[in-house]
Design an enzyme around this catalytic site. Structure first.
Site, PDB file in Angstrom:
ATOM      1  N   LYS A   1      19.809  -1.987 -38.417  1.00 18.63           N
ATOM      2  CA  LYS A   1      21.113  -2.684 -38.694  1.00 18.63           C
ATOM      3  C   LYS A   1      21.273  -3.959 -38.555  1.00 18.63           C
ATOM      4  O   LYS A   1      20.768  -4.422 -37.342  1.00 18.63           O
ATOM      5  CB  LYS A   1      22.367  -1.646 -37.943  1.00 18.63           C
ATOM      6  CG  LYS A   1      22.267  -0.257 -38.505  1.00 18.63           C
ATOM      7  CD  LYS A   1      23.319   0.466 -37.796  1.00 18.63           C
ATOM      8  CE  LYS A   1      23.125   1.011 -36.473  1.00 18.63           C
ATOM      9  NZ  LYS A   1      24.101   1.906 -35.888  1.00 18.63           N
TER      10      LYS A   1
ATOM     11  N   ARG B   1      31.528  13.881 -30.364  1.00 15.94           N
ATOM     12  CA  ARG B   1      32.745  13.952 -31.172  1.00 15.94           C
ATOM     13  C   ARG B   1      32.756  15.098 -32.067  1.00 15.94           C
ATOM     14  O   ARG B   1      33.758  15.815 -32.183  1.00 15.94           O
ATOM     15  CB  ARG B   1      32.847  12.705 -32.067  1.00 15.94           C
ATOM     16  CG  ARG B   1      33.434  11.476 -31.243  1.00 15.94           C
ATOM     17  CD  ARG B   1      32.943  10.184 -32.012  1.00 15.94           C
ATOM     18  NE  ARG B   1      31.820   9.956 -32.191  1.00 15.94           N
ATOM     19  CZ  ARG B   1      30.919   8.963 -32.655  1.00 15.94           C
ATOM     20  NH1 ARG B   1      31.551   8.005 -32.961  1.00 15.94           N
ATOM     21  NH2 ARG B   1      29.593   9.025 -32.523  1.00 15.94           N
TER      22      ARG B   1
ATOM     23  N   SER C   1      32.862   3.001 -33.954  1.00 12.73           N
ATOM     24  CA  SER C   1      32.591   1.722 -34.507  1.00 12.73           C
ATOM     25  C   SER C   1      32.576   1.507 -35.970  1.00 12.73           C
ATOM     26  O   SER C   1      33.051   0.371 -36.298  1.00 12.73           O
ATOM     27  CB  SER C   1      31.421   1.044 -33.860  1.00 12.73           C
ATOM     28  OG  SER C   1      31.360   1.317 -32.561  1.00 12.73           O
TER      29      SER C   1
END
Ligand code: ADP
Length: 167
Positions: free
Chosen positions: A41, A94, A132
């Protein structure tokens, strides 16, 4: 000494990450936050900037820093753990979507380094949605990210877009 490692991209660090750091420090003697350099990325911030933003955010969040280290690493996590005398990797969870990739990564790390164990800390409900990429997306469209990140990160994100638009 139980030294734990908390790896991630932290691009940028969020209040969800800071919560995991704080709770890890209650569980282990010391914590090394490792900014992993993912070459797939293009990051918003360089690894050095991400390290600096974590250091400043930890202070802003009032997290004790005596037993906390923040570094970046470009190599294999299993090698980093060995070099730093750690056998514990901390990960935040999460949602079910986190589980599959984390499960796979934990298994791979264990294969590479059998003494390495991954510990999963469940997110607090209030940070469940936070990542993020959400911060990057909301800020890209000019949204308010002040409840997602520290003020140092908020300022750095604004500066990032100011520089980008100035180019
Ligand atoms: P992300 O872009 O998803 O925030 P990172 O690689 O920076 O990804 O995340 C590093 C680690 O922190 C991962 O283990 C991730 O599951 C965990 N994490 C990220 N956000 C949260 C949150 N809101 N609550 C708990 N853990 C989290």
């Amino acid at each position: 000494m139980r030294i734990a490692i908390y790896p991630g991209s932290f691009d940028p660090v969020t209040r969800g990450h800071l919560d995991i750091m704080k709770r890890s420090l209650n569980l282990f003697d010391s914590l090394i936050v490792v900014v992993m350099q993912n070459n797939k990325k293009t990051p918003m911030f360089t690894a050095e900037e991400r390290v600096e933003l974590i250091k400043q955010s930890v202070v802003e969040a009032g997290i004790p820093t005596e037993h906390l280290k923040v570094v970046s690493n470009a190599g294999l996590l299993a090698d980093f753990a060995k070099e730093n005398g750690s056998s514990i990797i901390v990960k935040g969870l999460r949602a079910i979507s986190d589980f599959e990739s984390e499960f796979q990564m934990a298994a791979a790390n264990q294969k590479l380094s059998p003494q390495l164990d991954s510990v999963f800390i469940m997110t607090r409900a209030k940070y469940m949605y936070l990542s993020s990429s959400i911060v990057r997306e909301v800020s890209y469209f000019g949204g308010d990210i002040s409840s997602f990140v520290t003020s140092v990160v908020e300022t750095a994100v604004k500066e990032h877009y100011r520089r980008q638009h100035g180019e």
